[in-house]
Design an enzyme around this catalytic site. Structure first.
Site, PDB file in Angstrom:
ATOM      1  N   TYR A 165       4.295 -10.448   7.255  1.00  0.00           N
ATOM      2  CA  TYR A 165       4.141  -9.012   7.471  1.00  0.00           C
ATOM      3  C   TYR A 165       4.280  -8.691   8.951  1.00  0.00           C
ATOM      4  CZ  TYR A 165       2.143  -8.215   2.785  1.00  0.00           C
ATOM      5  OH  TYR A 165       1.950  -8.115   1.421  1.00  0.00           O
TER       6      TYR A 165
ATOM      7  N   ASP B  25       0.817  -1.211   0.000  1.00  0.00           N
ATOM      8  CA  ASP B  25       0.000   0.000   0.000  1.00  0.00           C
ATOM      9  C   ASP B  25       0.849   1.259   0.000  1.00  0.00           C
ATOM     10  OD1 ASP B  25      -2.167  -1.692   0.207  1.00  0.00           O
ATOM     11  OD2 ASP B  25      -2.419  -1.410   2.367  1.00  0.00           O
TER      12      ASP B  25
END
Length: 245
Positions: free
Chosen positions: A111, A53
Site C-alpha cells: 500500500y 475502504d
C-alpha cells in the site's frame, strides 16, 4: 469452467469501497460484476484480494471470477474497459488454474499513502493525498516505522472491536520518501486489518509532529487499545499498489 484473473486500477472517490453492498452501483465489485454479467450472460461473483475502504484507490487490486464464456481474454478486456466507468480499468487479464483464489492465495500486499506536508494546499493533489500542515520530523518518522516492522498483534491499530480471528500480522517494511513537500509512505506486509494502514498513518503523523512519543507504539502493541493510537486519516490518500501470489 474457466477461472479469469483481473488486475484492476480504480479511483475510489465516487465509490463506497470495493465490497459489493445492497446498491451495487456504489461499489467497485458491484460495477465490475454487473458488467461481466452483461458480457457473459451468466450470474457471476468476483472475488477480490481484499476490501478497500470507501474513497481509497487501487493501482493493482486483484480479483478472479469463473465463467463458461468462450470469449478470448483480449475480447473480455476490451469489452470491460469499454463499458466500465472511466475511473475503473482492467489493467491485466489472464486465465489461471481453477483453484486460484484472489483472497486466499495472496501472500503479500503493498500500500501507499501520500501526505502533502505544506502550509498551502495543493490544487492538483488534494484528491489523492492528505494535506497535513504541521511540520514533520523525518528522523522521528523513520524511527517509528522501524518499530512497526515485524510480526505483531495489530489489534490496537485497527477499527476492529473484537475478533475471533487472529489479529497478528507481519509488516516487512515501511519506507518514507519526501520530494518537494510530498511524503510517500510505502507499506509491505502479509495482510492488513480493517483501517490498519490509515490508523498507523495517523499515529506516525502525530509522532512526526511531536504530539506523540515514538514509545507509544510499544504501548499500543502491549495494551491493544485503539484509543491510544492516532486518528484514522482520510482514505483519499490511500492506494493498494499490488498483490503478490
Amino acid at each position: 469452467m474457466r477461472n479469469i484473473k483481473l488486475t484492476v486500477e480504480y479511483d475510489g472517490r465516487r465509490y463506497s469501497g470495493w465490497q459489493r453492498l445492497g446498491d451495487s452501483d456504489k461499489t467497485i465489485q458491484g460495477k465490475i460484476e454487473t458488467t461481466i454479467e452483461k458480457m457473459t450472460e451468466e450470474k457471476v461473483e468476483i472475488i477480490g484480494s481484499g476490501r478497500t475502504d470507501a474513497g481509497a484507490h487501487s493501482r493493482g487490486q486483484v480479483a478472479n471470477f469463473k465463467t463458461e464464456s468462450t470469449m478470448s481474454l483480449l475480447e473480455m478486456q476490451d469489452y470491460l474497459n469499454y463499458y466500465l466507468p472511466k475511473d475503473i480499468v482492467i489493467k491485466e487479464i489472464e486465465e489461471v488454474p481453477e483453484r486460484f483464489h484472489a483472497r486466499y492465495n495472496a501472500k503479500e500486499k503493498q500500500y501507499s499513502y501520500y501526505v502533502w506536508n505544506h502550509r498551502v494546499p495543493s490544487v492538483f493533489d488534494h484528491h489523492h493525498s492528505y494535506h497535513y500542515v504541521e511540520k514533520l520530523d523525518l528522523d522521528r518518522l523513520n524511527e517509528a516505522c522501524e518499530k512497526l516492522v515485524g510480526t505483531h498483534d495489530f489489534l490496537g491499530f485497527s477499527s476492529l472491536k473484537k475478533s475471533k480471528k487472529s489479529t497478528t500480522r507481519t509488516i516487512d517494511s515501511i519506507t518514507v520518501e519526501e520530494e518537494n513537500g510530498m511524503l510517500h509512505f510505502t507499506f509491505v506486509g502479509n495482510g492488513f486489518l480493517y483501517n490498519m494502514v490509515r490508523i498507523i498513518m495517523g499515529t506516525l503523523l502525530e509522532i512526526g509532529d511531536g504530539t506523540l512519543e515514538v514509545s507509544v507504539i510499544d504501548d499500543i502493541f502491549e495494551q491493544k487499545v485503539r484509543r491510544d493510537a492516532g486518528k484514522t486519516v482520510p482514505a483519499q490518500a490511500l492506494f493498494l499498489d499490488s498483490v503478490t501470489y
